[in-house]
Design an enzyme around this catalytic site. Structure first.
Site, PDB file in Angstrom:
ATOM      1  CE  LYS A 113      18.601   3.600  22.454  1.00 36.04           C
ATOM      2  NZ  LYS A 113      18.770   5.047  22.450  1.00 36.04           N
ATOM      3  NE  ARG A 123      24.787  -1.078  12.372  1.00 31.65           N
ATOM      4  CZ  ARG A 123      25.077   0.194  12.659  1.00 31.65           C
ATOM      5  NH1 ARG A 123      24.120   1.108  12.675  1.00 31.65           N
ATOM      6  NH2 ARG A 123      26.311   0.552  12.930  1.00 31.65           N
ATOM      7  CG  ASP A 180      24.499   1.849  19.603  1.00 29.55           C
ATOM      8  OD1 ASP A 180      25.121   2.926  19.670  1.00 29.55           O
ATOM      9  OD2 ASP A 180      23.776   1.530  18.645  1.00 29.55           O
ATOM     10  CB  CYS A 186      27.711   9.281  17.661  1.00 26.76           C
ATOM     11  SG  CYS A 186      27.019   8.221  16.347  1.00 26.76           S
ATOM     12  NE  ARG A 220      23.466   6.802  12.391  1.00 29.56           N
ATOM     13  CZ  ARG A 220      22.879   7.685  13.214  1.00 29.56           C
ATOM     14  NH1 ARG A 220      21.923   8.506  12.789  1.00 29.56           N
ATOM     15  NH2 ARG A 220      23.224   7.752  14.485  1.00 29.56           N
ATOM     16  N   GLY A 221      21.089   4.410  14.264  1.00 27.38           N
ATOM     17  CA  GLY A 221      20.792   4.941  15.599  1.00 27.38           C
ATOM     18  C   GLY A 221      19.929   3.889  16.299  1.00 27.38           C
ATOM     19  CB  ALA A 222      20.356   2.275  19.607  1.00 28.92           C
ATOM     20  N   GLY A 223      17.674   3.724  18.686  1.00 28.30           N
ATOM     21  CA  GLY A 223      16.225   3.882  18.852  1.00 28.30           C
ATOM     22  C   GLY A 223      15.489   3.701  17.531  1.00 28.30           C
ATOM     23  CG  ASN A 232      27.285   5.934  22.026  1.00 25.64           C
ATOM     24  OD1 ASN A 232      26.251   5.655  21.419  1.00 25.64           O
ATOM     25  ND2 ASN A 232      27.791   7.150  21.986  1.00 25.64           N
ATOM     26  CE  LYS A 233      28.869   5.104  15.452  1.00 25.46           C
ATOM     27  NZ  LYS A 233      28.924   3.841  14.668  1.00 25.46           N
TER      28      LYS A 233
HETATM   29  C1  RUB Z   1      24.725   5.409  16.507  1.00 27.58           C
HETATM   30  C2  RUB Z   1      25.171   5.674  17.910  1.00 27.58           C
HETATM   31  C3  RUB Z   1      24.229   6.450  18.788  1.00 27.58           C
HETATM   32  C4  RUB Z   1      23.322   5.468  19.555  1.00 27.58           C
HETATM   33  C5  RUB Z   1      22.202   6.176  20.288  1.00 27.58           C
HETATM   34  O1  RUB Z   1      25.594   4.551  15.808  1.00 27.58           O
HETATM   35  O2  RUB Z   1      26.200   5.220  18.364  1.00 27.58           O
HETATM   36  O3  RUB Z   1      24.937   7.216  19.716  1.00 27.58           O
HETATM   37  O4  RUB Z   1      22.753   4.542  18.655  1.00 27.58           O
HETATM   38  O5  RUB Z   1      21.373   6.840  19.362  1.00 27.58           O
HETATM   39  P1  RUB Z   1      25.266   4.209  14.260  1.00 27.58           P
HETATM   40  P2  RUB Z   1      19.818   7.116  19.637  1.00 27.58           P
HETATM   41  O6  RUB Z   1      25.245   5.497  13.523  1.00 27.58           O
HETATM   42  O7  RUB Z   1      26.391   3.301  13.852  1.00 27.58           O
HETATM   43  O8  RUB Z   1      23.924   3.498  14.237  1.00 27.58           O
HETATM   44  O9  RUB Z   1      19.768   7.926  20.901  1.00 27.58           O
HETATM   45  O10 RUB Z   1      19.375   7.873  18.426  1.00 27.58           O
HETATM   46  O11 RUB Z   1      19.138   5.801  19.781  1.00 27.58           O
END
Ligand code: RUB
Length: 320
Positions: free
Chosen positions: A230, A59, A194, A125, A16-19, A204-205
């Site tokens: 992003k 997703r 995201d 988040c 999880r997390g966009a990156g 974002n979250k």
């Molecule tokens: C994760 C979320 C993060 C972004 C950025 O949501 O909202 O703030 O994805 O994260 P989920 P990053 O847990 O539903 O995937 O900076 O790690 O890409």
């Protein structure tokens, strides 16, 4: 890792997390390109397109995912033979993964410049880009303190406080609804993204927009840490970002929900923060005001206007 296995892990949020989602998709396409046994170039292309579609469908909100897939799949474009196509996809996947890691490091470096010694930062988040800025500021010797939210319903805040704790950063853990009670103790909000739309709105979250609104009311600056992949190219032609709505069981146990026939549980995973509540978006290319989002899409994503209409046909309903 195989495509279906990666797709399942993204859907279930094990990845999880966009990156991280974006890099996992690039890795899966690379491994698939290595493993696939296609009879000819057309068969290889079709096989790769099926894999890409499966990954993109996991997703709907994080635009880093289709952007990563688009970048890797562009390797099929000029290839004349299966071998050429294979080499090109693998090379582009590696390039995306490396440049994504590098981007997060650059954002940490740029973002840390906006954190002053003594700052109290609030984050919501779990964003590796946002955390990178705080950890880098701490590494530079700045005395910082963080407020981290719980992040109902999936509790990503637990991951955030562990990372901050392991980095030795003084952290306060609060429930999501306590943000307004503490905002006057906070100097700066830093969150991830995201998706960033052409008009500088940040997806974002869920809860980020409440945090940003509260910060704006209290005159606390809001910084968004977001890699250029992003940014959402198709918002240039008016497409909206689809907000993922996840299963109600994440919010209320099914056994309880069953006893409440008049109650509908809603569980949107993300929300939209308008540009007016955001002071700065820190990308690996530098920090920009949200109103400059179009420049990032035009200059750094390498999209041609014609492509906005045709790309991701494998996922044509996404965002509409
Ligand atoms: C994760 C979320 C993060 C972004 C950025 O949501 O909202 O703030 O994805 O994260 P989920 P990053 O847990 O539903 O995937 O900076 O790690 O890409």
């Amino acid at each position: 890792m195989f495509v279906t296995e990666t797709a399942e892990k993204i859907k279930s949020m094990e990845i999880r997390g966009a990156g991280r989602i974006a890099r996992a998709a690039a890795e899966a396409l690379r491994d698939h390109a290595l493993a696939v046994k296609a009879q000819n170039n057309t068969a290889f292309r079709q096989d790769m397109e099926r894999a890409a579609a499966e990954l993109v469908a996991t997703r709907p909100t994080a635009v880093s995912l289709p952007n990563a897939v688009h970048f890797v799949m562009a390797g099929l474009g000029a290839a004349k033979t299966t071998e050429e196509a294979q080499v090109s996809v693998i090379r582009r996947a590696e390039e995306f993964i490396n440049s994504s890691r590098h981007a997060v490091e650059k954002i940490a470096e740029f973002g840390a410049r906006h954190i002053r010694d003594g700052d109290v930062i609030l984050t919501h988040c779990n964003s590796e880009a946002a955390l990178g800025c705080m950890i880098e500021a701490h590494r530079q010797g700045k005395e910082i303190e963080v407020f981290a939210t719980e992040v109902r319903p999936r509790n990503q805040g637990h991951i955030t406080i562990r990372t901050l704790n392991d980095a030795g950063i003084r952290t306060n853990f609060i429930v999501d609804s306590a943000v307004r009670s503490f905002i006057n103790d906070v100097d700066l909000v830093i969150v991830g993204a995201d998706a960033v739309t052409v008009n500088g709105a940040v997806v974002n979250k869920i809860g980020t927009s409440q945090v940003a609104h509260t910060a704006s009311e209290a005159r606390v600056n809001v910084i968004v840490a977001a890699e250029t992949y992003k940014f959402a190219p198709r918002t240039v032609v008016g497409e909206l970002i689809q907000i993922e709505e996840r299963p109600p069981g994440e919010v209320l146990a099914d056994e309880i929900a069953k006893t409440l026939p008049h109650v509908t549980v809603r569980n949107p995973a993300f929300d939209v923060t308008p540009a007016e509540f955001i002071d700065l978006i820190v990308t690996e290319q530098g920090a920009i005001p949200p109103q400059m989002a179009y420049v990032i899409i035009r200059e750094y994503l390498g999209w041609e206007i014609g492509e906005f209409h045709t790309a991701f046909d494998m996922n044509a309903n996404n965002g509409e």
